[in-house]
Design a protein around this motif. Structure first.
Motif, short mmCIF file in Angstrom:
data_model
loop_
_atom_site.label_atom_id
_atom_site.label_comp_id
_atom_site.label_asym_id
_atom_site.label_seq_id
_atom_site.Cartn_x
_atom_site.Cartn_y
_atom_site.Cartn_z
N MET A 7 -0.52 14.97 4.90
CA MET A 7 -0.34 14.66 3.49
C MET A 7 0.15 13.22 3.36
SD MET A 7 2.27 16.43 0.74
CE MET A 7 1.33 17.90 0.50
N LYS A 8 -0.46 12.48 2.46
CA LYS A 8 -0.06 11.10 2.22
C LYS A 8 1.32 11.06 1.57
CE LYS A 8 -3.11 8.51 0.28
NZ LYS A 8 -4.19 7.99 -0.58
N ILE A 9 2.05 9.98 1.84
CA ILE A 9 3.41 9.85 1.31
C ILE A 9 3.41 9.85 -0.21
CG2 ILE A 9 3.49 7.31 1.36
CD1 ILE A 9 6.37 9.64 2.39
N GLU A 10 2.36 9.28 -0.85
CA GLU A 10 2.29 9.27 -2.31
C GLU A 10 2.20 10.70 -2.85
OE1 GLU A 10 0.53 5.39 -0.89
OE2 GLU A 10 0.38 7.46 -0.29
N GLY A 39 1.76 5.57 -8.79
CA GLY A 39 1.77 4.11 -8.78
C GLY A 39 1.38 3.55 -7.43
N LYS A 40 0.97 2.29 -7.43
CA LYS A 40 0.59 1.63 -6.19
C LYS A 40 1.86 1.29 -5.40
CE LYS A 40 -2.36 -1.90 -4.25
NZ LYS A 40 -2.48 -1.21 -3.01
N ILE A 41 1.82 1.65 -4.12
CA ILE A 41 2.94 1.36 -3.23
C ILE A 41 2.46 0.35 -2.20
CG2 ILE A 41 4.55 2.33 -1.54
CD1 ILE A 41 4.32 5.00 -2.94
N SER A 42 3.26 -0.68 -1.99
CA SER A 42 2.88 -1.68 -0.98
C SER A 42 2.91 -1.03 0.41
CB SER A 42 3.84 -2.87 -1.01
OG SER A 42 5.10 -2.49 -0.49
N GLU A 43 2.17 -1.60 1.34
CA GLU A 43 2.14 -1.06 2.71
C GLU A 43 3.52 -1.09 3.35
OE1 GLU A 43 -0.28 0.58 4.41
OE2 GLU A 43 -1.37 0.50 2.52
N THR A 44 4.30 -2.12 3.05
CA THR A 44 5.66 -2.22 3.59
C THR A 44 6.53 -1.08 3.07
OG1 THR A 44 5.43 -4.61 3.72
CG2 THR A 44 7.67 -3.73 3.81
N ARG A 65 5.47 1.74 1.84
CA ARG A 65 4.89 2.98 2.37
C ARG A 65 5.43 3.23 3.79
NH1 ARG A 65 -0.58 2.28 1.59
NH2 ARG A 65 -0.43 3.39 -0.36
N LEU A 66 5.50 2.19 4.61
CA LEU A 66 6.03 2.31 5.97
C LEU A 66 7.47 2.78 5.95
CD1 LEU A 66 6.04 1.84 9.06
CD2 LEU A 66 6.67 -0.54 8.56
N VAL A 125 11.19 9.64 5.38
CA VAL A 125 10.78 11.04 5.18
C VAL A 125 10.59 11.73 6.52
CG1 VAL A 125 8.89 12.49 4.32
CG2 VAL A 125 9.81 10.67 2.88
N THR A 126 10.00 11.04 7.48
CA THR A 126 9.77 11.64 8.79
C THR A 126 11.10 11.88 9.52
OG1 THR A 126 7.62 10.56 8.92
CG2 THR A 126 8.54 11.38 10.98
N ALA A 127 12.01 10.93 9.44
CA ALA A 127 13.33 11.12 10.05
C ALA A 127 14.06 12.31 9.44
CB ALA A 127 14.16 9.84 9.91
N ASN A 128 13.98 12.44 8.12
CA ASN A 128 14.61 13.59 7.45
C ASN A 128 13.95 14.90 7.87
OD1 ASN A 128 16.53 12.05 6.09
ND2 ASN A 128 15.23 11.79 4.30
#
Length: 152
Positions: free
Chosen positions: A1-4, A11-16, A18-19, A25-28
């Motif tokens: 699943m995409k982070i958005e 809304g548009k999220i910059s790649e930075t 998003r990273l 989210v992954t750490a949590n």
């Protein structure tokens, strides 16, 4: 699943951004998975980390400073974590007879046995998490994460 999709944002999220969001989210997610593995044993992931540090001492005592510098989460209150593990019988505090200010901590046999029981469950969780990646991808990702942390 995409982070958005996960964060339900259109809304548009910059790649930075998003990273950074993906890393948080992954750490949590991993933290919650670890908590689920440890929950039946009545210890936190920070307490588990302290026990692994003490086991890594291979019988040599550790002081609070040594434990603190090796902690995965530097925000932890090491004294409180050790006190709770002592209450549970998983480690012990030894006061130096010649210098009462010098306190050393060692893992007990009960602590060693607890780790022997938990280790395969943690390893299984780690393997499930990384099974979608090849060994090379895991190595490359580890290298990139090391680079990100060393951006001083």
């Amino acid at each position: 699943m995409k982070i958005e999709d996960l964060l339900k944002t259109s809304g548009k999220i910059s790649e930075t951004k998003r990273l950074v969001l993906n890393l948080i989210v992954t750490a949590n997610f991993l933290s919650e998975e670890m908590q689920e593995v440890l929950k039946p044993y009545g210890i936190s992931s920070q307490q588990f980390n302290v026990l692994r540090i003490l086991r890594g001492q291979k019988g040599k005592p550790a002081n609070l400073g040594t434990i603190q510098e090796r902690m995965v989460s530097k925000m932890s209150n090491t004294t409180r974590l050790v006190d709770k593990l002592i209450e549970k019988g998983f480690c012990q505090r030894i006061t130096c007879p010649s210098n009462r200010r010098k306190v050393e901590i060692t893992i007990t046999e009960a602590g060693q046995e607890l780790l022997k029981e938990i280790d395969p469950l943690v390893e299984s969780m780690e393997n499930r998490f990384s099974e979608k990646l090849t060994t090379k991808e895991i190595t490359d990702l580890n290298n990139k994460l090391n680079e990100l942390r060393n951006t001083n």
